[in-house]
Scaffold this motif. Structure first.
Motif, PDB file in Angstrom:
ATOM      1  N   PRO A 148       0.816  -1.229   0.000  1.00  0.00           N
ATOM      2  CA  PRO A 148       0.000   0.000   0.000  1.00  0.00           C
ATOM      3  C   PRO A 148       0.846   1.274   0.000  1.00  0.00           C
ATOM      4  O   PRO A 148       0.467   2.266  -0.618  1.00  0.00           O
ATOM      5  N   HIS A 149       2.005   1.234   0.662  1.00  0.00           N
ATOM      6  CA  HIS A 149       2.899   2.389   0.712  1.00  0.00           C
ATOM      7  C   HIS A 149       3.369   2.763  -0.708  1.00  0.00           C
ATOM      8  O   HIS A 149       3.272   3.906  -1.130  1.00  0.00           O
ATOM      9  N   PHE A 150       3.852   1.780  -1.451  1.00  0.00           N
ATOM     10  CA  PHE A 150       4.373   2.061  -2.793  1.00  0.00           C
ATOM     11  C   PHE A 150       3.289   2.293  -3.824  1.00  0.00           C
ATOM     12  O   PHE A 150       3.470   3.070  -4.764  1.00  0.00           O
ATOM     13  N   TRP A 151       2.163   1.615  -3.676  1.00  0.00           N
ATOM     14  CA  TRP A 151       1.083   1.827  -4.649  1.00  0.00           C
ATOM     15  C   TRP A 151       0.492   3.223  -4.518  1.00  0.00           C
ATOM     16  O   TRP A 151       0.084   3.816  -5.522  1.00  0.00           O
ATOM     17  N   ALA A 152       0.457   3.742  -3.283  1.00  0.00           N
ATOM     18  CA  ALA A 152      -0.006   5.132  -3.106  1.00  0.00           C
ATOM     19  C   ALA A 152       0.949   6.083  -3.827  1.00  0.00           C
ATOM     20  O   ALA A 152       0.532   7.020  -4.507  1.00  0.00           O
ATOM     21  N   LEU A 153       2.252   5.781  -3.711  1.00  0.00           N
ATOM     22  CA  LEU A 153       3.267   6.590  -4.407  1.00  0.00           C
ATOM     23  C   LEU A 153       3.083   6.497  -5.923  1.00  0.00           C
ATOM     24  O   LEU A 153       3.144   7.511  -6.634  1.00  0.00           O
ATOM     25  N   ALA A 154       2.834   5.277  -6.385  1.00  0.00           N
ATOM     26  CA  ALA A 154       2.655   5.072  -7.838  1.00  0.00           C
ATOM     27  C   ALA A 154       1.425   5.823  -8.362  1.00  0.00           C
ATOM     28  O   ALA A 154       1.401   6.242  -9.521  1.00  0.00           O
ATOM     29  N   LEU A 155       0.426   5.984  -7.498  1.00  0.00           N
ATOM     30  CA  LEU A 155      -0.786   6.688  -7.938  1.00  0.00           C
ATOM     31  C   LEU A 155      -0.503   8.159  -8.231  1.00  0.00           C
ATOM     32  O   LEU A 155      -1.008   8.719  -9.198  1.00  0.00           O
ATOM     33  N   PHE A 156       0.313   8.800  -7.355  1.00  0.00           N
ATOM     34  CA  PHE A 156       0.530  10.236  -7.613  1.00  0.00           C
ATOM     35  C   PHE A 156       1.809  10.536  -8.380  1.00  0.00           C
ATOM     36  O   PHE A 156       1.989  11.645  -8.856  1.00  0.00           O
ATOM     37  N   MET A 157       2.736   9.547  -8.497  1.00  0.00           N
ATOM     38  CA  MET A 157       3.886   9.733  -9.401  1.00  0.00           C
ATOM     39  C   MET A 157       3.442   9.183 -10.751  1.00  0.00           C
ATOM     40  O   MET A 157       4.049   8.273 -11.297  1.00  0.00           O
ATOM     41  N   ARG A 158       2.412   9.704 -11.256  1.00  0.00           N
ATOM     42  CA  ARG A 158       1.679   9.199 -12.415  1.00  0.00           C
ATOM     43  C   ARG A 158       2.524   8.579 -13.536  1.00  0.00           C
ATOM     44  O   ARG A 158       2.442   7.399 -13.800  1.00  0.00           O
ATOM     45  N   SER A 159       3.291   9.427 -14.215  1.00  0.00           N
ATOM     46  CA  SER A 159       3.879   8.971 -15.473  1.00  0.00           C
ATOM     47  C   SER A 159       5.224   8.273 -15.302  1.00  0.00           C
ATOM     48  O   SER A 159       5.691   7.599 -16.208  1.00  0.00           O
ATOM     49  N   ASP A 160       5.843   8.438 -14.129  1.00  0.00           N
ATOM     50  CA  ASP A 160       7.202   7.939 -13.935  1.00  0.00           C
ATOM     51  C   ASP A 160       7.380   6.468 -14.319  1.00  0.00           C
ATOM     52  O   ASP A 160       8.186   6.138 -15.183  1.00  0.00           O
ATOM     53  N   TYR A 161       6.629   5.591 -13.663  1.00  0.00           N
ATOM     54  CA  TYR A 161       6.797   4.158 -13.893  1.00  0.00           C
ATOM     55  C   TYR A 161       6.381   3.774 -15.306  1.00  0.00           C
ATOM     56  O   TYR A 161       6.967   2.894 -15.924  1.00  0.00           O
ATOM     57  N   HIS A 162       5.371   4.469 -15.806  1.00  0.00           N
ATOM     58  CA  HIS A 162       4.884   4.190 -17.152  1.00  0.00           C
ATOM     59  C   HIS A 162       5.972   4.474 -18.174  1.00  0.00           C
ATOM     60  O   HIS A 162       6.251   3.665 -19.060  1.00  0.00           O
ATOM     61  N   GLU A 163       6.592   5.664 -18.048  1.00  0.00           N
ATOM     62  CA  GLU A 163       7.641   6.058 -18.993  1.00  0.00           C
ATOM     63  C   GLU A 163       8.852   5.141 -18.910  1.00  0.00           C
ATOM     64  O   GLU A 163       9.529   4.889 -19.900  1.00  0.00           O
ATOM     65  N   ALA A 164       9.129   4.664 -17.695  1.00  0.00           N
ATOM     66  CA  ALA A 164      10.295   3.796 -17.507  1.00  0.00           C
ATOM     67  C   ALA A 164       9.999   2.352 -17.909  1.00  0.00           C
ATOM     68  O   ALA A 164      10.905   1.533 -18.000  1.00  0.00           O
ATOM     69  N   GLY A 165       8.725   2.049 -18.154  1.00  0.00           N
ATOM     70  CA  GLY A 165       8.346   0.699 -18.560  1.00  0.00           C
ATOM     71  C   GLY A 165       8.383  -0.297 -17.414  1.00  0.00           C
ATOM     72  O   GLY A 165       8.498  -1.494 -17.632  1.00  0.00           O
ATOM     73  N   VAL A 166       8.302   0.196 -16.179  1.00  0.00           N
ATOM     74  CA  VAL A 166       8.264  -0.702 -15.021  1.00  0.00           C
ATOM     75  C   VAL A 166       6.811  -1.149 -14.842  1.00  0.00           C
ATOM     76  O   VAL A 166       5.914  -0.313 -14.761  1.00  0.00           O
ATOM     77  N   PRO A 167       6.572  -2.476 -14.830  1.00  0.00           N
ATOM     78  CA  PRO A 167       5.183  -2.948 -14.759  1.00  0.00           C
ATOM     79  C   PRO A 167       4.552  -2.754 -13.385  1.00  0.00           C
ATOM     80  O   PRO A 167       4.225  -3.720 -12.700  1.00  0.00           O
ATOM     81  N   MET A 168       4.405  -1.512 -12.993  1.00  0.00           N
ATOM     82  CA  MET A 168       3.736  -1.226 -11.725  1.00  0.00           C
ATOM     83  C   MET A 168       2.257  -1.560 -11.903  1.00  0.00           C
ATOM     84  O   MET A 168       1.736  -1.481 -13.022  1.00  0.00           O
ATOM     85  N   LEU A 169       1.597  -1.881 -10.810  1.00  0.00           N
ATOM     86  CA  LEU A 169       0.178  -2.244 -10.875  1.00  0.00           C
ATOM     87  C   LEU A 169      -0.645  -1.167 -11.587  1.00  0.00           C
ATOM     88  O   LEU A 169      -1.581  -1.473 -12.327  1.00  0.00           O
ATOM     89  N   THR A 170      -0.278   0.099 -11.362  1.00  0.00           N
ATOM     90  CA  THR A 170      -0.996   1.212 -12.004  1.00  0.00           C
ATOM     91  C   THR A 170      -0.883   1.135 -13.528  1.00  0.00           C
ATOM     92  O   THR A 170      -1.781   1.568 -14.246  1.00  0.00           O
ATOM     93  N   VAL A 171       0.237   0.585 -14.019  1.00  0.00           N
ATOM     94  CA  VAL A 171       0.476   0.509 -15.467  1.00  0.00           C
ATOM     95  C   VAL A 171      -0.203  -0.726 -16.061  1.00  0.00           C
ATOM     96  O   VAL A 171      -0.856  -0.659 -17.096  1.00  0.00           O
ATOM     97  N   THR A 172      -0.073  -1.866 -15.380  1.00  0.00           N
ATOM     98  CA  THR A 172      -0.570  -3.124 -15.959  1.00  0.00           C
ATOM     99  C   THR A 172      -2.066  -3.366 -15.711  1.00  0.00           C
ATOM    100  O   THR A 172      -2.754  -3.891 -16.562  1.00  0.00           O
ATOM    101  N   HIS A 173      -2.544  -3.029 -14.531  1.00  0.00           N
ATOM    102  CA  HIS A 173      -3.941  -3.328 -14.200  1.00  0.00           C
ATOM    103  C   HIS A 173      -4.809  -2.088 -14.063  1.00  0.00           C
ATOM    104  O   HIS A 173      -5.993  -2.193 -13.748  1.00  0.00           O
ATOM    105  N   GLY A 174      -4.205  -0.938 -14.204  1.00  0.00           N
ATOM    106  CA  GLY A 174      -4.991   0.290 -14.129  1.00  0.00           C
ATOM    107  C   GLY A 174      -5.050   0.861 -12.732  1.00  0.00           C
ATOM    108  O   GLY A 174      -4.726   0.194 -11.739  1.00  0.00           O
ATOM    109  N   ARG A 175      -5.484   2.074 -12.659  1.00  0.00           N
ATOM    110  CA  ARG A 175      -5.483   2.803 -11.398  1.00  0.00           C
ATOM    111  C   ARG A 175      -6.629   2.370 -10.483  1.00  0.00           C
ATOM    112  O   ARG A 175      -6.519   2.410  -9.266  1.00  0.00           O
ATOM    113  N   ARG A 176      -7.751   1.958 -11.074  1.00  0.00           N
ATOM    114  CA  ARG A 176      -8.886   1.483 -10.274  1.00  0.00           C
ATOM    115  C   ARG A 176      -8.466   0.233  -9.488  1.00  0.00           C
ATOM    116  O   ARG A 176      -8.700   0.113  -8.293  1.00  0.00           O
TER     117      ARG A 176
END
Lengths: 313, 56
Positions: free
Chosen positions: A189-217
């Motif tokens: 939960p700590h990192f996913w909260a970070l991933a939610l507001f660091m919107r584009s970072d992980y996406h641009e880097a191609g890191v398969p964060m949950l926000t990128v692969t399964h969506g923000r919902r």
């Protein structure tokens, strides 16, 4: 044939300073490592000489720092892309990848050997495994492969209290596993909260964060589920040997706040979040930091009060 | 112009050397402290405890 380049190059002005090498150790992460390892050491039912305790914490911190340096060496390519990490020593051009690798490997070996000599082989083996887990299992394998990277990789950050406990007792026990589980369940939960507001970072880097692969919902749902599980574990720990009335009181209050935060995150959608610049998500992230420090602080307090007949049950 | 002109690089190098020096001094002090504690621990003996048995 001429060799005009010989000795004509300008002296290298970007040579790394002491601070650049120190930054490779991820000092902020090290704070957490030092603190949780210290709590593990204090909570153990065995007294440790202060000098040995200090040495143990120092070598655990150096081991943690070494894994940070090796992580930066491996992840230099994606660190260059992400806003949050592009000022790290390697992407900033202050330290070369080879220097970071040599630095990390040397410190890792040094920390493990020194911990074995200062305390015992169980603690040293746990430290070696932690470094291996963070560098090889998390950084090299999971991070770029699965959205569960944070869940499984979180184990690396959860080992320090176990190592601290092992440094004192020479064993692994239920109490140390509970402290491990607390950080392990807190990390997603700590990192996913970070991933939610660091919107584009992980996406641009191609890191398969949950926000990128399964969506923000889906990420919001995951945060809630993990927070519910974490709350049960954290409050439950209050009834064990490492817990006590102080810990239980802290756990009840903080888990209620944490659950409330997770519930709010779950109820929001992207439109609302964007409108207030992810205020709730940022607040939850900040709370998560206090959450962990308060829980481990309470465990340390219980252990400190115990000799006076006040701590624990 | 002085031959030994101070460059920013020299300052950084000095900082690094000083930092490393202090780390090494700290490390030596720590090892000394650890040695004193370990030697002072119960059960530590410079003489083999089974000396008598070995002679028999």
């Amino acid at each position: 044939m001429s060799d005009a380049s010989l000795n004509t190059a300008a002296p290298r002005t970007d040579e790394a300073g002491f601070g650049d090498f120190f930054a490779l150790l991820k000092p902020r992460v090290m704070t957490l490592v030092v603190f949780t390892a210290l709590v593990g050491l204090l909570a153990a039912p065995v007294s440790v000489h202060p000098v040995v305790g200090f040495a143990a914490i120092l070598f655990i911190a150096v081991g943690g720092g070494a894994s940070g340096a090796l992580n930066m060496w491996w992840d230099a390519d994606i660190d260059r892309v992400m806003k949050r990490t592009r000022n790290r020593p390697i992407p900033a051009g202050k330290v070369t990848g080879d220097e970071a690798f040599a630095f990390g490997m040397t410190l890792a070996g040094f920390a493990v050997v020194m911990l074995a000599l200062a305390t015992n082989f169980v603690a040293a083996a746990l430290l070696a495994f932690t470094i291996f887990f963070y560098v090889v299992i998390y950084s090299m394998w999971l991070k770029r492969w699965t959205p569960q990277n944070i869940v499984i990789g979180g184990a690396a950050g959860a080992f320090p209290p176990m190592i601290g406990w092992a440094a004192a007792t020479g064993t692994v026990s239920v109490e140390s596993v509970l402290m491990f589980a607390l950080i392990f369940m807190w990390t997603p939960p700590h990192f996913w909260a970070l991933a939610l507001f660091m919107r584009s970072d992980y996406h641009e880097a191609g890191v398969p964060m949950l926000t990128v692969t399964h969506g923000r919902r889906a990420t919001r749902v995951h945060i809630l589920v993990y927070t519910v599980l974490l709350a049960a574990l954290a409050v439950g720990t209050g009834f064990t040997a490492v817990g006590g009335p102080v810990y239980l009181a802290v756990a009840v209050v903080l888990n209620a706040l944490f659950l409330l935060g997770a519930l709010r995150i779950w109820r929001r959608d992207e439109t609302i979040a964007e409108a207030d610049d992810y205020r709730t998500e940022k607040k939850f992230f900040r709370l998560s930091l206090y959450y962990l420090f308060a829980h481990f602080g309470a465990i340390a307090l219980e252990a400190t009060l115990a000799p006076m007949g006040l701590g624990g049950w | 112009m002085s031959f030994r002109e101070e460059h920013e690089l020299h300052k950084r190098r000095f900082g690094r050397n000083l930092g490393l020096g202090l780390v090494l001094v700290g490390f030596v002090a720590l090892i000394f402290g650890l040695t004193v504690v370990k030697v002072g621990e119960d059960g530590f003996s410079m003489q083999p405890q089974t000396q008598g048995e070995v002679q028999d």
